[in-house]
Design an enzyme around this catalytic site. Structure first.
Site, short mmCIF file in Angstrom:
data_model
loop_
_atom_site.label_atom_id
_atom_site.label_comp_id
_atom_site.label_asym_id
_atom_site.label_seq_id
_atom_site.Cartn_x
_atom_site.Cartn_y
_atom_site.Cartn_z
N ASP A 123 20.37 -7.44 -58.14
CA ASP A 123 19.93 -6.44 -59.11
C ASP A 123 21.18 -5.88 -59.78
O ASP A 123 22.31 -6.11 -59.33
CB ASP A 123 19.07 -5.36 -58.44
CG ASP A 123 18.15 -4.66 -59.45
OD1 ASP A 123 18.31 -4.88 -60.67
OD2 ASP A 123 17.26 -3.90 -59.01
N CYS A 149 8.34 -7.10 -30.58
CA CYS A 149 7.18 -6.46 -29.96
C CYS A 149 6.80 -7.10 -28.62
O CYS A 149 6.15 -6.46 -27.80
CB CYS A 149 6.00 -6.48 -30.92
SG CYS A 149 6.36 -5.60 -32.43
N CYS A 178 1.45 -6.54 -32.23
CA CYS A 178 2.12 -7.65 -32.92
C CYS A 178 2.83 -8.50 -31.87
O CYS A 178 3.39 -7.98 -30.92
CB CYS A 178 3.12 -7.04 -33.91
SG CYS A 178 4.37 -8.19 -34.51
N CYS A 213 5.50 -10.45 -32.34
CA CYS A 213 6.82 -10.92 -32.76
C CYS A 213 7.83 -10.77 -31.62
O CYS A 213 7.54 -10.21 -30.59
CB CYS A 213 7.28 -10.21 -34.03
SG CYS A 213 8.08 -8.62 -33.75
N ASP A 250 18.33 -3.00 -67.18
CA ASP A 250 17.23 -2.36 -67.89
C ASP A 250 17.20 -0.87 -67.55
O ASP A 250 17.79 -0.45 -66.56
CB ASP A 250 15.91 -3.01 -67.49
CG ASP A 250 15.73 -3.07 -65.98
OD1 ASP A 250 16.40 -3.92 -65.35
OD2 ASP A 250 14.96 -2.26 -65.42
N1 GUN Z 1 14.26 -1.80 -58.69
C1 GUN Z 1 13.15 -1.01 -58.62
N2 GUN Z 1 12.69 -0.74 -59.86
C2 GUN Z 1 13.49 -1.39 -60.72
C3 GUN Z 1 13.50 -1.51 -62.16
O1 GUN Z 1 12.66 -0.96 -62.88
N3 GUN Z 1 14.51 -2.28 -62.70
C4 GUN Z 1 15.46 -2.91 -61.92
N4 GUN Z 1 16.38 -3.66 -62.51
N5 GUN Z 1 15.46 -2.80 -60.58
C5 GUN Z 1 14.49 -2.05 -59.99
ZN ZN Z 2 6.38 -7.09 -34.10
#
Ligand code: GUN
Ligand code: ZN
Length: 643
Positions: free
Chosen positions: A87, A277, A272, A274, A122
């Site tokens: 991101d 757990c 669970c 896993c 963004d």
């Molecule tokens: N992570 C959570 N929401 C957003 C978003 O609107 N844009 C971006 N780039 N990352 C995010």
């Molecule tokens: Zn578990």
């Protein structure tokens, strides 16, 4: 490029190729902090995840990490060769109001460190802000998107859809971004909707964005980390998720289940199996140090997240995803609300993607089922059946097959129907067709069912001169002249039945076109098995599992009498036409034109540009997808014209 392998509702199991890595969707990417991670990307991969997502903004802001990432690459930095998405810092922008990086530089940086999937910077506009602000911020996001897409790249780039809760802006965002040609389209700015359980608004944002996005690209739902909503989001057409929830909840001592979270302090037994757990009891976990406990809980949370995604994939393959969505909707009232109300106004869009026949039966679990695409589609298909009698006879929903149970059929004087608490009206002629025969309901009716049945029956009976109702329907307040015994109904007509079946499946006029003179042959079960023409040529068989008519070459030729381009998929390239004639399937990239009403799993005919029959088969894609996809099969050919 993205390709659909299996599908149900608006959801899909897809495959896409990212830098030679074959990735399967629905895909969930656990969030990794590039500075510290107790659970490494490698371990996350061993648990069963195909990749992770991390934050390029954090790496870029840390001189040591930045240098290493630029020198060695992101994969070496995280010691992980699988898929890594990054991101851009947008989330930090959302949480802290500002970031210290240039929008173009951060995309270049993601490319430079060899992120598999980069994201533009963004502007995540929160819900409910003024139209003016949302519009201004969207303008800026679009400007950045245009600048970012120009950067030379080897890897994928994701262009986020914004627009807050203003649907006109979501539409604008999806259309404009769609034109720019990103590889993935995340839907952004929705974290506050999820944090506040505003699932109806979330549903509308997703459906509205999806409606205007390129259908052949995967869609990511940003920040949807809780498994409780995965089934829902997948059914709406989301393909990719990122989850920080597993770690954030763990820090809080919270334990994820597919239906919500529980606090470790309040648990006695783990539901669970896993690794975590089965090794610890809640009490034992509580006795560990904070760090050890948090890591163990995070591990469980990852297993629980993966289990839900796997269950969703299984449900898509079994074509029972809607049932899973209904069960998940029972885990929070706001989800149930979304399921019952948020789809109004979007049924055309949903029906376009929802397969017309499924492997799994339709189970009625509660009133929200009355809004299912199968029910809405049935009510639409009813309008396609030509009215062939003046009077309507209504019978209560008893044992299936209804015609056998009651010993009567529709004919030229009486159109016999079941007043159905699940589908409203079921004409006996089409009772064998999916989903009418393939449904189950509780014996006792609920108030919504009764109201739905009354309303549907009333509207339907307007087309008839007279309505006769079986006396058992009187208590349900269904209007008409009451009768006890069906003796007055004439014997009925099998040719009329097969023509109505054709109308229901292929649309108005198909019955008379295909089967006016037809003769039917029955299977031992009493159902129609084959249909022959007046001169005894086989026109179609009836598939036992769902009552669908499967046309032969002769039947497919008759379907050509329906006006162009109904039920057709057209191929331009003469070389490809030859292959299809020999029975090879039709790839989406070769489709030059098609009936805009084609839905997945419908029976279609394939023709060349002069409308000459090449083959018939099952559409795997809808018309929009046939035009857009570059990969995958559009029509699975059953019979080539020269087979
Ligand atoms: N992570 C959570 N929401 C957003 C978003 O609107 N844009 C971006 N780039 N990352 C995010
Ligand atoms: Zn578990």
């Amino acid at each position: 490029m993205f390709e659909i392998k299996y599908r149900d509702a608006m959801g899909r199991i897809g495959i896409f190729d990212v830098n030679g890595k074959k990735i399967t969707t629905p895909l969930i990417l656990p969030v990794i902090n590039p500075r510290i991670n107790k659970i490494t990307p490698r371990e996350i991969n061993e648990i069963g995840f195909q990749g992770v997502i991390t934050n390029s903004y954090i790496i870029n802001n840390d001189p040591v990490l930045r240098e290493r990432a630029l020198k060695e690459g992101l994969h070496k930095l995280l010691d992980f060769n699988g898929l890594i998405m990054t991101d851009s810092g947008s989330f930090q922008l959302f949480r802290y109001g500002r970031v210290h990086v240039d929008p173009v530089e951060i995309v270049k940086f993601q490319e430079a460190i060899k992120s598999d999937i980069a994201v533009i910077l963004d502007i995540p506009t929160p819900p409910d802000v003024s139209h003016e602000r949302a519009s201004r911020e969207l303008q800026e996001t679009l400007k950045r998107a245009k600048a970012s897409i120009k950067i030379p790249r080897k890897n994928f780039l994701a262009g986020t859809i914004q627009g807050s809760t203003h649907m006109d802006l979501r539409e604008k965002s999806a259309k404009e971004m769609g034109k720019l040609g990103f590889d993935i389209y995340p839907i952004g700015g929705v974290v506050p909707l999820m944090e506040n359980y505003r699932f109806s608004d979330l549903t509308k944002v997703i459906l509205h964005s999806k409606k205007h996005l390129p259908v052949e690209k995967p869609v990511h739902l940003f920040g949807a980390g809780h498994p409780m909503i995965f089934a829902f989001a997948v059914a709406l057409g989301c393909d990719i998720f990122d989850s920080a929830a597993y770690a954030l909840y763990a820090k809080d001592g919270r334990y994820i289940t597919s239906e919500g979270t529980k606090h470790l302090d309040n648990m006695t037994d783990f539901p669970c199996p896993c690794k975590v757990c089965s090794n610890y009891s809640p009490k034992e976990l509580l006795s560990l140090s904070f760090d050890e406990r948090t890591t163990a809980l995070a591990r469980h949370n990852l297993y629980a997240t993966l289990a839900e995604i796997n269950l969703i994939k299984e449900s898509i393959r079994n074509e029972s995803l809607w049932g899973l969505v209904q069960r998940r909707a029972r885990s929070h009232p706001a989800l149930l609300d979304a399921l019952i109300h948020a789809f109004n106004g979007y049924s055309d869009q949903i029906l376009r993607y929802n397969p017309v026949t499924k492997k799994s039966a339709f189970f009625y679990f509660g009133p929200e089922a009355l809004k299912r695409p199968e029910v809405i589609r049935h009510l639409e298909r009813l309008k396609e059946i030509k009215k062939r009698a003046e009077n309507l006879v209504l019978l209560p929903d008893q044992e299936k097959p209804y015609a056998d149970h009651y010993g009567i059929k529709s004919g030229s004087r009486f159109h016999v129907c079941i007043a159905s608490p699940v589908f409203g009206i079921i004409p006996l002629e089409v009772e064998e067709i999916y989903p009418l025969n393939q449904h189950e309901r509780p014996e006792n009716l609920d108030a919504d069912q009764i109201e739905f049945m009354q309303k549907t029956v009333k509207a339907y009976s307007l087309d008839f001169k007279k309505t006769y109702i079986h006396e058992d329907l009187e208590t349900l307040k269904i209007e008409g002249e009451s009768f006890k015994d069906t003796d007055f109904v004439e014997k009925g007509d099998d040719n009329l039945k097969i023509r109505s079946m054709a109308d229901y499946q292929f649309g108005r006029g198909a019955g008379d076109t295909l089967f006016m003179e037809a003769r039917v042959e029955f299977a031992r079960t009493g159902r129609i098995r084959r249909v022959y023409s007046g001169d005894d040529e086989l026109l179609a068989t009836v598939r036992a599992s769902d009552g669908f008519l499967i046309p032969t070459k002769k039947g497919a030729t008759s379907l050509l009498k329906l006006e162009y381009p109904r039920n057709r998929v057209v191929i331009g390239d003469p070389e490809v036409c030859e292959f299809v004639k020999d029975g090879k399937s039709v790839f989406a990239k070769f489709v030059t034109e098609c009936d805009p009403e084609i839905r997945p799993y419908q029976e279609v005919i394939v023709v060349d540009k002069d409308d000459i029959l090449l083959a018939s088969g099952k559409a795997l894609l809808n018309s929009n997808e046939m035009h857009a996809f570059e990969r995958g099969i559009a029509v699975k050919v059953r019979r080539g014209a020269e087979d």
